[in-house]
Design a protein around this motif. Structure first.
Motif, PDB file in Angstrom:
ATOM      1  N   ILE A 107       0.804  -1.225   0.000  1.00 45.02           N
ATOM      2  CA  ILE A 107       0.000   0.000   0.000  1.00 45.02           C
ATOM      3  C   ILE A 107       0.835   1.272   0.000  1.00 45.02           C
ATOM      4  N   ALA A 108       2.119   1.182   0.393  1.00 49.65           N
ATOM      5  CA  ALA A 108       2.944   2.385   0.530  1.00 49.65           C
ATOM      6  C   ALA A 108       3.057   3.194  -0.752  1.00 49.65           C
ATOM      7  N   PRO A 109       3.229   2.577  -1.950  1.00 50.92           N
ATOM      8  CA  PRO A 109       3.358   3.395  -3.165  1.00 50.92           C
ATOM      9  C   PRO A 109       2.143   4.265  -3.455  1.00 50.92           C
ATOM     10  N   GLY A 110       0.986   3.929  -2.908  1.00 48.67           N
ATOM     11  CA  GLY A 110      -0.207   4.727  -3.154  1.00 48.67           C
ATOM     12  C   GLY A 110      -0.480   5.769  -2.096  1.00 48.67           C
ATOM     13  N   LEU A 111       0.460   5.977  -1.181  1.00 50.26           N
ATOM     14  CA  LEU A 111       0.264   6.946  -0.103  1.00 50.26           C
ATOM     15  C   LEU A 111       1.153   8.160  -0.304  1.00 50.26           C
ATOM     16  N   TYR A 112       0.660   9.316   0.120  1.00 52.39           N
ATOM     17  CA  TYR A 112       1.464  10.527   0.134  1.00 52.39           C
ATOM     18  C   TYR A 112       2.449  10.470   1.300  1.00 52.39           C
TER      19      TYR A 112
END
Length: 262
Positions: A107-112
């Motif tokens: 999920i990290a790549p989709g978080l600011y």
């Protein structure tokens, strides 16, 4: 008239992936998570072994049973299934850091950037607090509870608890204390999402004390020691959550966008 200050680029620009690529990555992450649990289970099966794992889990109860008394199995397959369940549960707990890392990596790549500052500490802290709650229950609460129960047992009765019933009791208590120790995380999330303000959390202190003792009375056996052992840490952790919420709100806000100049 053109803007003298161009708009900042989106942090996530260019990071989009096709749906199929997401599915492939999800599959790989699941494989790594399952492999971690399988490796932990294999290691525990070799040492100390399923039987010894159950003996470790039953140790707080065995100490307080009458001399010579043991646990019994009322089902034919219980001596096999119950240790196996404990083996899988212990393997999952050991592999939990790897499992959570795979979830985070997905999920990290989709978080600011400011969202990453919020999610990762919450994942780590919730895991650590859950383990602390389980350890507190095993090393302190169980001894007090079993001592209290055996003190009320008539002399004419020989206690011989069933291994499946004991496992169910242990898992219930572990879950109760593990979730109770998540109070700071719940407070931080509620405050960060704007559901309640810090001042309202402070004003709710008195009500939370009553709520903590009600919860402790419901989920723990009817002895004062175990109820206090759950209610008092919940109250202290509530205060810790208020303090942590103020820090999280300060350091996880989205950066303000500069105003466009004409």
């Amino acid at each position: 008239m053109s803007d003298s200050h161009p708009k900042p680029e989106d942090e996530l620009a260019g990071s989009e992936q096709p749906f199929v690529a997401h599915l492939i990555e999800l599959r790989d992450r699941l494989i790594w998570a399952v492999a971690a649990v399988a490796i932990a289970a294999a290691a525990l099966a070799i040492y100390p072994g399923p039987g010894d794992l159950y003996d470790i889990l039953a140790a707080p109860l065995i100490v307080h049973l009458p001399k010579g008394a043991t646990l019994i199995a009322t089902s034919v397959i219980s001596p096999f299934m119950v240790p196996l369940k404990i083996l899988l549960m212990a393997a999952f707990l050991i592999a939990l850091p790897v499992v959570l890392y795979q979830v985070w990596a997905f999920i990290a790549p989709g978080l600011y950037a400011h969202e990453k500052k919020l999610v990762m500490p919450l994942v780590v802290s919730s895991t650590v607090l859950f383990f602390i709650g389980v350890a507190f229950c095993y090393f302190f609460v169980f001894g007090q509870v079993f001592s209290f129960i055996q003190s009320f047992a008539p002399k004419s009765i020989t206690a011989a608890p069933d291994i499946e019933a004991y496992l169910s009791f242990v898992l219930t208590m572990f879950l109760a204390f593990g979730l109770a120790f998540e109070v700071p995380v719940a407070v931080v999330v509620l405050a960060r999402m704007g559901v309640v303000s810090i001042q309202k959390l402070k004003d709710f202190r008195g009500y939370f004390v009553v709520l903590a003792f009600v919860i402790a009375a419901v989920v723990t056996p009817p002895d004062v020691v175990s109820q206090l052992a759950l209610a008092i840490p919940m109250c202290l952790l509530y205060e810790l959550g208020i303090w942590a919420a103020q820090i999280f709100i300060k350091h996880t806000q989205a950066p303000a966008e500069p105003e466009d100049a004409a």
